[in-house]
Design an enzyme around this catalytic site. Structure first.
Site, PDB file in Angstrom:
ATOM      1  N   HIS A 146     -28.718  -9.965 -46.053  1.00 24.17           N
ATOM      2  CA  HIS A 146     -29.132  -8.653 -45.915  1.00 24.17           C
ATOM      3  C   HIS A 146     -29.012  -7.675 -46.148  1.00 24.17           C
ATOM      4  CE1 HIS A 146     -27.435  -9.931 -42.302  1.00 24.17           C
ATOM      5  NE2 HIS A 146     -28.028  -9.117 -42.190  1.00 24.17           N
TER       6      HIS A 146
ATOM      7  N   ASP B 286     -37.288 -15.272 -41.860  1.00 26.05           N
ATOM      8  CA  ASP B 286     -37.360 -15.513 -40.550  1.00 26.05           C
ATOM      9  C   ASP B 286     -39.294 -15.723 -40.920  1.00 26.05           C
ATOM     10  OD1 ASP B 286     -35.465 -15.717 -39.198  1.00 26.05           O
ATOM     11  OD2 ASP B 286     -34.809 -14.134 -40.428  1.00 26.05           O
TER      12      ASP B 286
HETATM   13  P1  AMP Z   1     -30.608 -10.601 -38.774  1.00 26.60           P
HETATM   14  O1  AMP Z   1     -29.543  -8.939 -38.719  1.00 26.60           O
HETATM   15  O2  AMP Z   1     -30.823 -11.854 -38.861  1.00 26.60           O
HETATM   16  O3  AMP Z   1     -31.488  -9.831 -37.170  1.00 26.60           O
HETATM   17  O4  AMP Z   1     -31.764 -10.272 -39.903  1.00 26.60           O
HETATM   18  C1  AMP Z   1     -31.784  -8.776 -40.441  1.00 26.60           C
HETATM   19  C2  AMP Z   1     -32.965  -9.239 -41.655  1.00 26.60           C
HETATM   20  O5  AMP Z   1     -32.576  -9.737 -42.430  1.00 26.60           O
HETATM   21  C3  AMP Z   1     -34.623 -10.136 -41.086  1.00 26.60           C
HETATM   22  O6  AMP Z   1     -35.856  -9.292 -41.604  1.00 26.60           O
HETATM   23  C4  AMP Z   1     -34.132 -11.493 -41.767  1.00 26.60           C
HETATM   24  O7  AMP Z   1     -34.945 -12.542 -42.420  1.00 26.60           O
HETATM   25  C5  AMP Z   1     -33.369 -10.637 -43.165  1.00 26.60           C
HETATM   26  N1  AMP Z   1     -32.404 -12.531 -43.956  1.00 26.60           N
HETATM   27  C6  AMP Z   1     -32.096 -13.079 -43.067  1.00 26.60           C
HETATM   28  N2  AMP Z   1     -30.796 -13.936 -43.387  1.00 26.60           N
HETATM   29  C7  AMP Z   1     -31.799 -13.268 -44.745  1.00 26.60           C
HETATM   30  C8  AMP Z   1     -31.381 -14.563 -45.780  1.00 26.60           C
HETATM   31  N3  AMP Z   1     -30.679 -15.227 -46.064  1.00 26.60           N
HETATM   32  N4  AMP Z   1     -32.525 -13.687 -47.593  1.00 26.60           N
HETATM   33  C9  AMP Z   1     -33.072 -12.534 -47.122  1.00 26.60           C
HETATM   34  N5  AMP Z   1     -33.734 -11.754 -45.718  1.00 26.60           N
HETATM   35  C10 AMP Z   1     -32.798 -12.657 -44.684  1.00 26.60           C
END
Ligand code: AMP
Length: 283
Positions: free
Chosen positions: A37, A150
Site C-alpha cells: 500500500h 491484483d
Molecule cells: P487492498 O487494501 O488489499 O484492497 O489493496 C489496495 C491496493 O493495494 C490495491 O490496488 C492492491 O492491488 C494494492 N496492493 C495490495 N498488495 C500489494 C502488494 N503486495 N504490492 C503492491 N500493491 C499491492
C-alpha cells in the site's frame, strides 16, 4: 494530513483543488497497510500535487461466505503509518455514507468479471467496480494507483475507464514482496507459522513457469500450466484454485505463448486463499 469522512466534504474539496489546477492522485485501499500500500502512496505523491488515500472495507465485494467481518482492520495503525508518509488527504467514509439505505445501483463489468478470481468469487468484481467508480466520482482524480498484485482488477479498471469515459489514468505499480517472494497482502496475517512457511510456493511456481516460457516459448501453455501444477501440489498445505496463462490486455486464455503473457494463480494455503501473478515478456 486532513481526514475527511463525508462524500459531500470530499467533493467540495476536490472541486476546489481542481479549480486551482491541482493534479489529484487517488490510492483506494481497504486499510491494514503493508509496504505494498505504502509504495502506491509514494508513487502518487511523486506524480501528483495532491494525494488522496481512501480506506474503506467495501462490503459489496465480499461474498456471503467470505471474510468481510473478520477482514483485518487497523485504523489507528494505518493513520500512524500515513502520518509519516504524508498523503494530503485520507478519505475515511463508513458503510452508511457509501451505501445509505436504499442504495441499489451497480456497475456490471460483464464476462471479464466471471473468469479467474471471478469464477470463485461471483459478483466480486462488480462490487469492486461499483466502489471504485463511486470513489472516482467523489475524489475526481487525474490518476489512480493500483497494485499489479491484483492483476485482474487492474485490467478491469482500465476497461471501466475506457467503457465509461472516465478521465482517470490507471497506473499499475509493481507487486511488493516479502524477502522470500511472498506477495504482501493484508490476508497474510491469517497464515499460521506452518502456512506462512509454505506460502512462498506461489511465487516460486510463477518463477518456474517464467523460466519454462523463456527457455521454450514454442511450448503449449497447457504444458507450462501442468509443470506449475506439479510443483504446487508437492506442497501438502496447498490447494490450487486456478493456474492460468492469459493475455495482459484482455485476460484471454493463451494456447501458444504470444508475448507478453501473464501467469495468474490462486492457491489456498490452509484456509487462506492467496493470489499472485507474473508478467512474462521476451528477454
Ligand atoms: P487492498 O487494501 O488489499 O484492497 O489493496 C489496495 C491496493 O493495494 C490495491 O490496488 C492492491 O492491488 C494494492 N496492493 C495490495 N498488495 C500489494 C502488494 N503486495 N504490492 C503492491 N500493491 C499491492
Amino acid at each position: 494530513m486532513q481526514i475527511i469522512r463525508t462524500i459531500k466534504d470530499m467533493q467540495v474539496l476536490s472541486r476546489k483543488l481542481r479549480a486551482g489546477h491541482k493534479t489529484i492522485g487517488i490510492v483506494p485501499t481497504m486499510g491494514a497497510f503493508h509496504e505494498g500500500h505504502l509504495s502506491l502512496i509514494r508513487s502518487s505523491k511523486n506524480e501528483n500535487d495532491i494525494t488522496v488515500v481512501t480506506i474503506f472495507v467495501n462490503p459489496i465485494q465480499f461474498g456471503p461466505s467470505e471474510d468481510f467481518s473478520k477482514y483485518p482492520r487497523d485504523i489507528e495503525g494505518d493513520l500512524s503509518k500515513l502520518s509519516s508518509l504524508g498523503p494530503d488527504i485520507v478519505f475515511l467514509p463508513d458503510d452508511k455514507e457509501m451505501y445509505p439505505n436504499g442504495f441499489a445501483a451497480a456497475v456490471n463489468i460483464g464476462s471479464i468479471g466471471g473468469i479467474l478470481c471471478g469464477a470463485a468469487r461471483p459478483g466480486h468484481f462488480n462490487g469492486v467496480a461499483t466502489v471504485v467508480v463511486k470513489l472516482f466520482n467523489i475524489v475526481m482524480p487525474d490518476n489512480g494507483y493500483f497494485g499489479q498484485k491484483d492483476f485482474q482488477q487492474t485490467v478491469i479498471l482500465k476497461k471501466i475507464v475506457t467503457d465509461l469515459d472516465y478521465n482517470v489514468n490507471i497506473i499499475v505499480c509493481p507487486t511488493v514482496r516479502e524477502h522470500d517472494g511472498l506477495a504482501m497482502s493484508s490476508r497474510n496475517t491469517y497464515l499460521d507459522h506452518e502456512e506462512r512457511k509454505a506460502a512462498p510456493i506461489l511465487y516460486k511456481a510463477l518463477k518456474l513457469g517464467e523460466e519454462f516460457i523463456l527457455s521454450n516459448s514454442e511450448v503449449d501453455a497447457s504444458y507450462i500450466k501442468e509443470q506449475i501444477k506439479k510443483y504446487i501440489i508437492s506442497e501438502p498445505l496447498a490447494n490450487i484454485d486456478y493456474i492460468e496463462i492469459v493475455s495482459v490486455t484482455h485476460l484471454d486464455k493463451v494456447v501458444k505463448i504470444d508475448f507478453p503473457v501473464a501467469i495468474c494463480i490462486a492457491v489456498k494455503i490452509g484456509k487462506t486463499r492467496l493470489i499472485d501473478n507474473i508478467i512474462v515478456d521476451r528477454k
